[in-house]
Motif scaffolding. Structure first.
Motif, mmCIF file in Angstrom:
data_model
loop_
_atom_site.group_PDB
_atom_site.id
_atom_site.type_symbol
_atom_site.label_atom_id
_atom_site.label_comp_id
_atom_site.label_asym_id
_atom_site.label_seq_id
_atom_site.Cartn_x
_atom_site.Cartn_y
_atom_site.Cartn_z
ATOM 1 N N ALA A 35 44.969 -61.842 -52.295
ATOM 2 C CA ALA A 35 45.969 -62.138 -51.276
ATOM 3 C C ALA A 35 45.309 -62.492 -49.951
ATOM 4 C CB ALA A 35 46.911 -60.945 -51.097
ATOM 5 N N THR A 63 40.409 -59.226 -51.271
ATOM 6 C CA THR A 63 41.460 -59.288 -52.284
ATOM 7 C C THR A 63 41.943 -60.730 -52.460
ATOM 8 O OG1 THR A 63 43.282 -59.000 -50.714
ATOM 9 C CG2 THR A 63 42.236 -56.988 -51.582
ATOM 10 N N LEU A 86 43.503 -65.913 -50.262
ATOM 11 C CA LEU A 86 44.454 -67.020 -50.292
ATOM 12 C C LEU A 86 45.105 -67.233 -48.936
ATOM 13 C CD1 LEU A 86 46.046 -66.333 -53.780
ATOM 14 C CD2 LEU A 86 44.879 -68.441 -53.093
ATOM 15 N N ALA A 87 45.397 -66.144 -48.235
ATOM 16 C CA ALA A 87 45.960 -66.283 -46.890
ATOM 17 C C ALA A 87 44.998 -67.033 -45.982
ATOM 18 C CB ALA A 87 46.284 -64.908 -46.320
ATOM 19 N N THR A 126 52.909 -66.282 -54.731
ATOM 20 C CA THR A 126 53.477 -65.547 -53.593
ATOM 21 C C THR A 126 53.079 -66.189 -52.276
ATOM 22 O OG1 THR A 126 53.461 -63.474 -54.848
ATOM 23 C CG2 THR A 126 53.553 -63.304 -52.448
ATOM 24 N N ALA A 127 51.799 -66.569 -52.157
ATOM 25 C CA ALA A 127 51.315 -67.165 -50.914
ATOM 26 C C ALA A 127 52.003 -68.489 -50.615
ATOM 27 C CB ALA A 127 49.801 -67.368 -50.995
ATOM 28 N N GLN A 137 49.737 -64.939 -59.677
ATOM 29 C CA GLN A 137 50.848 -64.315 -58.959
ATOM 30 C C GLN A 137 50.604 -64.320 -57.454
ATOM 31 O OE1 GLN A 137 53.814 -63.405 -60.460
ATOM 32 N NE2 GLN A 137 54.336 -63.529 -58.277
ATOM 33 N N ALA A 138 49.355 -64.057 -57.062
ATOM 34 C CA ALA A 138 49.035 -64.056 -55.629
ATOM 35 C C ALA A 138 49.186 -65.452 -55.033
ATOM 36 C CB ALA A 138 47.610 -63.544 -55.423
ATOM 37 N N HIS A 154 37.528 -60.979 -46.764
ATOM 38 C CA HIS A 154 38.722 -61.174 -47.590
ATOM 39 C C HIS A 154 38.452 -60.605 -48.984
ATOM 40 C CE1 HIS A 154 38.721 -64.726 -44.699
ATOM 41 N NE2 HIS A 154 39.688 -63.933 -44.279
ATOM 42 N N GLU A 214 46.632 -62.223 -62.206
ATOM 43 C CA GLU A 214 46.721 -61.665 -60.853
ATOM 44 C C GLU A 214 46.526 -62.743 -59.799
ATOM 45 O OE1 GLU A 214 45.040 -57.162 -61.838
ATOM 46 O OE2 GLU A 214 43.637 -58.814 -61.450
#
Length: 304
Positions: A287, A285, A290-291, A237-238, A233-234, A283, A230
């Motif tokens: 995502a 999660t 990482l953001a 994506t980021a 993948q995050a 934060h 997980e």
């Protein structure tokens, strides 16, 4: 409040010093070389030397000192990993025990103390420490604070996951393969992979310092555990990158030795104490974390 920081030259120490100073807290930095600023005080933890005058009036002592674990653990380097944590904690604990007003004593610790691979078992602060080199280090590390505790200090040990920030050495290493388009899960990817954003780590330090009911081990990880798959993948994506090249466990153990278990061993850690005392994650999660880590670095990592 007056904070005294050991390990203030490292990534977390610099971030915490900036964060505290921004809110007008007094920050005293313990340094091993010659002080260059009025806010710096020299000490020698290897010799157990620290001028008690530097700690007078301190509300919180924070020990973030310790050699980097992200390199081969030769016998000599294992000794350095252990002693760099234990000697600093012991020196601060002995000094705190001599003060008329014992301060809160917060030490960094490691989520790796729960063991090499804990599977799907939930790990709260009530869980026993496991077996292995880092577990033994954590026992000694946290145990070295005993003199301060016995003298009346409230002692807390932050068992922290991987802190996500673009400047964090561990995160830079994890993200590098993705920047090159070579990223992928580590091992099976099914292992739980404890992480936390730098923002939430900084807030957790303040929370522990300010809540008298918090003592002993304190897990500092996302409230909902995530697997390495997980997280992978995050991160992909980021960064707008693929995550197609997994790294087999045997490659990691061959190259990294026992340290590989920090990446492929499962640790389903829950920050039970933080949650029970009203801490809310900015934060929560992967995502979101990482953001936050990448927000000021995205253009460099993704040329599009």
């Amino acid at each position: 409040m007056k904070y005294v920081l050991a390990g203030s030259s490292g990534f977390l120490g610099k971030a915490l010093a900036r964060d505290l100073a921004a809110d007008n807290h007094q920050v005293v930095r313990l340094v091993r070389g010659e002080p260059s600023l009025p806010s710096e005080v020299r000490w020698d933890p290897a010799q157990g030397q620290l001028d008690l005058a530097a700690l007078e009036g301190a509300d919180v002592l924070v020990n973030l000192a310790g050699a980097n674990i992200g390199r081969p653990w030769t016998p000599t380097y294992r000794k350095l990993i252990r002693e760099s944590r234990v000697s600093t904690t012991a020196t601060l604990a002995a000094a705190a025990a001599q003060l008329d007003r014992p301060p809160v004593f917060i030490t960094q610790s490691g989520i790796g103390g729960y063991g090499k691979d804990c599977g799907d078992r939930e790990l709260t602060e009530e869980s026993e420490l496991g077996e292995g080199f880092l577990s033994d280090v954590v026992r000694l590390w946290e145990g070295a604070a005993a003199p301060a505790r016995e003298a009346g200090s409230r002692v807390a040990s932050l068992r922290t996951g991987v802190v996500l920030d673009r400047s964090a050495p561990a995160f830079q290493l994890l993200s590098l393969p993705f920047r090159l388009g070579l990223g992928g899960r580590l091992g099976s990817g099914k292992q739980y992979f404890p992480i936390v954003s730098l923002t939430d780590w900084l807030r957790a330090v303040r929370h522990v310092a300010e809540h008298d009911e918090l003592s002993g081990p304190v897990n500092v990880t996302l409230p909902n555990p995530v697997t390495n798959q997980e997280f992978t993948q995050a991160l992909a994506t980021a960064l707008h990158r693929p995550a197609l090249i997994p790294v087999p466990s045997f490659v990691l153990t061959t190259v990294l030795g026992e340290f590989a278990w920090e990446l492929i061993g499962s640790k389903k850690a829950i920050p039970a104490k933080l949650l029970a005392t009203g801490f809310s994650f900015t934060h929560p999660t992967p995502a979101a974390a990482l953001a936050a880590a990448l927000h000021a670095d995205t253009s460099r990592l993704d040329p599009r």
